[in-house]
Write a protein that holds these residues in place. Structure first.
Motif, mmCIF file in Angstrom:
data_model
loop_
_atom_site.group_PDB
_atom_site.id
_atom_site.type_symbol
_atom_site.label_atom_id
_atom_site.label_comp_id
_atom_site.label_asym_id
_atom_site.label_seq_id
_atom_site.Cartn_x
_atom_site.Cartn_y
_atom_site.Cartn_z
ATOM 1 N N ASP A 533 0.821 -1.216 0.000
ATOM 2 C CA ASP A 533 0.000 0.000 0.000
ATOM 3 C C ASP A 533 0.855 1.265 0.000
ATOM 4 N N ALA A 534 2.042 1.158 -0.506
ATOM 5 C CA ALA A 534 2.969 2.306 -0.541
ATOM 6 C C ALA A 534 2.316 3.516 -1.203
ATOM 7 N N THR A 535 2.685 4.712 -0.707
ATOM 8 C CA THR A 535 2.056 5.936 -1.219
ATOM 9 C C THR A 535 2.873 6.629 -2.309
ATOM 10 N N LEU A 581 15.028 -0.678 -10.020
ATOM 11 C CA LEU A 581 13.866 -0.175 -10.746
ATOM 12 C C LEU A 581 13.014 0.675 -9.816
ATOM 13 N N ILE A 582 12.534 1.791 -10.317
ATOM 14 C CA ILE A 582 11.711 2.713 -9.532
ATOM 15 C C ILE A 582 10.385 2.903 -10.259
ATOM 16 N N ILE A 583 9.304 2.462 -9.636
ATOM 17 C CA ILE A 583 7.977 2.588 -10.249
ATOM 18 C C ILE A 583 7.174 3.577 -9.398
ATOM 19 N N GLU A 584 7.027 4.774 -9.882
ATOM 20 C CA GLU A 584 6.358 5.825 -9.116
ATOM 21 C C GLU A 584 4.844 5.774 -9.344
ATOM 22 N N LYS A 585 4.114 5.919 -8.270
ATOM 23 C CA LYS A 585 2.650 5.868 -8.372
ATOM 24 C C LYS A 585 2.113 7.039 -9.185
ATOM 25 N N SER A 587 3.141 8.328 -11.794
ATOM 26 C CA SER A 587 3.291 8.181 -13.248
ATOM 27 C C SER A 587 2.455 7.047 -13.819
ATOM 28 N N ASN A 588 1.690 6.358 -12.956
ATOM 29 C CA ASN A 588 0.967 5.171 -13.405
ATOM 30 C C ASN A 588 -0.500 5.216 -13.001
ATOM 31 N N ASN A 589 -1.253 4.261 -13.498
ATOM 32 C CA ASN A 589 -2.685 4.206 -13.240
ATOM 33 C C ASN A 589 -2.986 3.725 -11.828
ATOM 34 N N ASP A 590 -4.248 3.833 -11.460
ATOM 35 C CA ASP A 590 -4.664 3.483 -10.100
ATOM 36 C C ASP A 590 -4.537 1.996 -9.783
ATOM 37 N N ASP A 591 -4.491 1.163 -10.813
ATOM 38 C CA ASP A 591 -4.391 -0.281 -10.579
ATOM 39 C C ASP A 591 -2.946 -0.755 -10.468
ATOM 40 N N LEU A 592 -2.007 0.184 -10.237
ATOM 41 C CA LEU A 592 -0.586 -0.149 -10.202
ATOM 42 C C LEU A 592 -0.278 -1.208 -9.144
ATOM 43 N N ALA A 593 -0.812 -1.044 -7.932
ATOM 44 C CA ALA A 593 -0.480 -1.977 -6.844
ATOM 45 C C ALA A 593 -0.842 -3.406 -7.221
ATOM 46 N N ALA A 594 -2.003 -3.594 -7.799
ATOM 47 C CA ALA A 594 -2.445 -4.928 -8.190
ATOM 48 C C ALA A 594 -1.503 -5.519 -9.246
#
Length: 899
Positions: A533-535, A581-585, A587-594
């Motif tokens: 659940d990272a912000t 690798l750095i995946i920033e929330k 820059s991505n859609n709301d379904d990123l965590a899933a």
């Protein structure tokens, strides 16, 4: 006119001889004196042609075996053991008497018990031996263009079923179970047969210059991914090999034969094998194959067939079809017949070699093998049990009894190696708790392999760093080299799996006693997302193939992500490697965590969710040293003059180990093609200069300058380094000769003169010295494992371990690139330490030291990246995969193509 009629008459005579040979060698003449039951269908009845009259294709082979099973279901059973990449069914047949065929599962169960003296003592083993039939596995057609063996397999099955009263067959069927794998490489054979018959005209040609006898690239030898599958038994990368090993581990046949073809001007080869033998083989195994070889000699003499033994085809490398079975206790060998490579072939002697001739020789050797097994029924079973007993005993006395994989660094590599060994049938255990062993502490999750087990010799020969060839053999090779004769080393001399996988391994003399569980070959690496659940972002530490497969999956799902060129530390003191690798929330859609959770699960990657991007050391998330990764389109040169093995191995690694698509482009197309649709172009090993020339090189060069990434492998680097090609600012080195005194110098011939000044030689050594070429390449190396060192301060080597192991093969050695042109990012270690495993000539050790392995040269908005050796050989150098991933994906992110 007379010449015309003479040629026509010659052609008619050849055709007559060919047709006569077919009619004179009908099915009944394949094994003279046999009487065949009409209840078993012949080739003619099912396929419309007699044995050896036509090269049977895959579909007809399958149809014929299915017809045999329908006709005699109590004597033959067919089993599917896998599917090829192209979807063709792989089968083996079991042939024996009714009682054995009715209870094959019972046979397999008893062989498993006989395979483990820890659960079957001598008394129980004797009882099993009294009940069990002996067994033989005959494998045909692992090289798809070695054509005769599949038809020989069909004839062998027919003969065993249709002539049960023939004297030899009676012996075989009384106490022996015969397994027949009729076609180990259906994709390659299908490639060969379709192309061969497409070239045939009014009559078959016997001329070795004809199209019939010259296959187009890539030939039928290899499978779909262009692997030489006779070298895949160690890494088990291909489905054909995996299925075959699974079946053989189930039944444990006592004798295993791999049937091949060689040059058409040869005769027939069978055991005993040539030197050197793997030192972990036993004398008993060698003696058993010698005894079977002598049986062949008797039958070949009766038929009037020429043959030879011992002169070539050694038994040193453990990754062949005739060597891998040795390490579960079988006796094994390869057979080679001169190949017609079509329906008729004219030898240099003028003799006409027909396809039927080659089929008959393999058929006779097959029946002779089964007879030899039947004649030695009790001995082979007892030898097999004794092998298991001695393997355990030897393991207990090993100074390196247990191999421990700490499983801290390169977790994905350790897991891959552990399940590979389980796939081989080795007992691998994983600790459930922390433990101490031989003065070191290990955490739960560490893998360990005890060599005091039936497969202990296999563990020893694949895990020990050095397996030595016999001193007598090495001495002879050095003598030959001193005489400027070719050496007799057949294949690679180094293959230590921990080195090739870049996996840490410790050795200990004592058994490990800790709560543990057996590793299964289908165990999955468990991925994990901490703080899902990272912000702010999700971080994936770079450095193993779990992270690599995470990257390719994320790119193909259109996830926006970056990669850090340097290591960095967050404010809570969490440290992350270069390449992370750095995946920033944001820059991505709301379904990123899933998506992150699912990708981690499928790849085994370890992911850390973070709630802050504050970096205390190293580049911040928004730094110019943190690049946005792109999903590059990858092109690869395909077709002549590319090495098919290099192309196939490389494409397989990228597509099946990296899980990323590659577009194959005909090499000639590269000469003028618009490559602007691609970001990466890979030139596998090959001799490109004549085909592409300066204009082709210039087309590629202009594409690179506009932002493309060119990657050259092995001999493709030769092309790039040619002075008139000028894609790479390095040069190949000649052999270093050192200082020579005046007497030993070769007299130079003045230009334009046909005579030189006289010389005086005082001894033979001066003659030898004067005979040497002043300008020649270094001596050729059959293939060793070499240590390389890696620059840790360049974005192209982010996350790559500082010390790796690569293959050194051939005689290419390059000058370092100058700093004005680029950078040497990996190089061979010093002369004392460059050899990791195998046998390397002393002069090559000295000259190879500190020479480049990986070179980076910027060019305009793009770059050239050169491997001086091949990093994808046989797809078993897993430890180099992160480096190769960087050259494909991080380089594409660092290039700046014009939009």
């Amino acid at each position: 006119m007379l010449k015309k009629y003479a040629h026509l008459l010659s052609s008619l005579i050849i055709s007559f001889v060919y047709l006569f040979s077919l009619s004179a060698n009908s099915t009944e003449q394949m094994w003279p004196g046999s009487e065949y039951s009409p209840s078993i269908p012949t080739f003619k009845a099912v396929l419309g042609y007699d044995v050896g009259e036509r090269i049977t294709n895959y579909g007809d082979m399958l149809r014929y075996f299915e017809a045999l099973e329908r006709a005699a279901p109590k004597q033959i059973r067919l089993f599917e053991y896998g599917r090829t990449w192209e979807g063709r069914k792989l089968i083996y047949a079991a042939i024996g008497n009714r009682d054995v065929i009715a209870n094959l599962d019972g046979f397999a169960d008893k062989m498993q018990k006989l395979s483990d003296p820890r659960i079957t003592d001598k008394s129980a083993a004797k009882a099993l031996i009294d009940q069990l039939p002996s067994s033989v596995w005959l494998g045909y057609g692992v090289h798809g263009n070695e054509i005769s063996s599949t038809d020989a397999a069909m004839m062998t099955a027919y003969h065993l079923l249709a002539a049960p009263n023939e004297t030899t067959n009676q012996k075989i069927l009384k106490n022996t179970l015969v397994f027949i794998d009729p076609l180990q490489n259906p994709d390659g054979r299908s490639r060969f047969t379709s192309r061969y018959y497409a070239t045939v005209g009014m009559q078959h040609s016997d001329d070795r210059l004809s199209a019939e006898h010259n296959e187009p690239w890539p030939s039928g030898r290899s499978n779909h991914y262009l692997f030489d599958m006779n070298r895949d038994w160690l890494a088990i990368t291909q489905p054909e090999t995996a299925g075959r090993i699974r079946a053989m581990n189930h039944y444990r046949p006592l004798v295993v034969i791999d049937l091949h073809e060689m040059g058409g001007d040869s005769s027939y080869y069978f055991s005993p094998a040539a030197q050197p033998f793997n030192p972990h083989m036993t004398k008993t195994q060698i003696d058993n194959m010698t005894a079977i070889g002598k049986n062949h000699g008797k039958h070949f003499d009766r038929h009037g067939f020429d043959y030879f033994t011992r002169e070539v085809f050694d038994a040193f490398y453990p990754g062949y079809g005739d060597s891998w079975p040795i390490f579960y206790g079988a006796s094994a060998s390869t057979y080679e017949v001169s190949s017609s490579r079509g329906e008729i072939f004219k030898k240099k002697t003028g003799e006409m070699l027909t396809y039927r001739d080659t089929v008959q020789r393999h058929f006779v050797a097959s029946i002779s093998t089964a007879e030899g097994v039947a004649d030695n029924h009790n001995k082979l079973l007892n030898d097999y049990y004794n092998y298991q007993t001695s393997a355990i005993k030897v393991g207990k006395n090993n100074k390196e009894r247990v191999y421990i994989l700490p499983n801290k660094r390169n977790v994905a590599g350790s897991h891959r190696l552990a399940i590979l060994m389980a796939q081989h049938g080795v007992e691998v255990k994983q600790a459930d708790r922390d433990f101490k062993q031989c003065g070191k502490s290990y955490q739960a999750g560490a893998y360990f392999i005890d060599t005091a087990q039936p497969k202990g010799r296999f563990v020893k020969t694949t895990f020990t760093q050095q397996v030595d060839m016999s001193s007598a053999f090495v001495k002879e090779q050095e003598r030959r080299r001193a005489r400027k004769l070719d050496d007799e080393i057949y294949d690679v001399t180094g293959w230590s799996l921990p080195l090739m996988f870049d996996v840490d391994v410790d050795a200990c003399s004592k058994a490990v006693k800790v709560a543990s569980h057996l590793v299964e070959s289908n165990d999955k690496l468990v991925g994990k997302v901490i703080n899902p659940d990272a912000t702010v972002a999700y971080l994936v530490p770079w450095g193993d193939m779990a992270a690599g497969r995470f990257l390719t999956a994320a790119l193909q799902q259109n996830i926006t992500l970056k990669s850090a060129d340097k290591a960095f530390t967050l404010e809570d003191n969490q440290q992350f490697t270069a390449g992370t690798l750095i995946i920033e929330k944001r820059s991505n859609n709301d379904d990123l965590a899933a998506k992150i959770i699912e990708i981690a699960k499928n790849t085994g990657a370890q992911v850390q969710g973070v709630n802050s991007s504050w970096v205390t050391q190293g580049p911040s998330f928004g730094s110019s040293h943190t690049v946005t990764m792109t999903a590059p389109k990858i092109a690869m040169a395909w077709d002549n003059p590319v090495s098919s093995l290099s192309a196939g191995n490389t494409r397989f690694v990228i597509e099946r180990q990296f899980n990323y698509p590659v577009t194959a482009i005909r090499t000639l197309t590269l000469k003028s093609a618009d490559l602007s649709n691609y970001q990466v172009l890979i030139l596998p090993s090959g001799d490109y200069k004549e085909l592409l020339g300066i204009s082709g090189a210039d087309n590629i060069k202009q594409w690179v300058k506009r932002g493309g990434v060119l990657i050259t492998l092995g001999r493709a680097t030769q092309f790039a380094a040619e002075h008139d090609i000028a894609l790479l600012d390095v040069k190949r080195e000649r052999a270093f000769k050192g200082k020579e005194d005046d007497k030993s110098k070769t007299a130079e011939e003045p230009e334009g003169e046909s005579m030189v000044d006289g010389q005086l030689f005082a001894n033979k050594s001066e003659l030898v010295s004067a005979s040497e070429n002043a300008k020649e390449s270094p001596d050729f190396v059959a293939g060793v494992l070499a240590n390389i060192e890696v620059d840790q301060e360049h974005w192209l080597t982010a996350g790559v371990h500082k010390n790796l192991t690569a293959i050194a093969y051939g005689n290419d050695i390059y000058t370092p690139i100058k700093l004005a042109s680029g950078k040497n990012l990996a190089w061979f270690s010093d002369a004392e330490n460059v050899l990791a495993s195998g046998y390397l000539w002393a002069e090559n050790k000295k000259q190879l030291a500190y020479k480049p392995y990986l070179i980076h040269q910027p060019m305009g908005r793009g770059m050239v990246i050169a491997f001086t050796q091949e990093p994808t050989t046989r797809a078993y150098l897993d430890g180099l995969n992160v480096m190769l991933m960087n050259t494909v994906f991080r380089s594409a992110a660092h290039a700046t193509p014009l939009k």
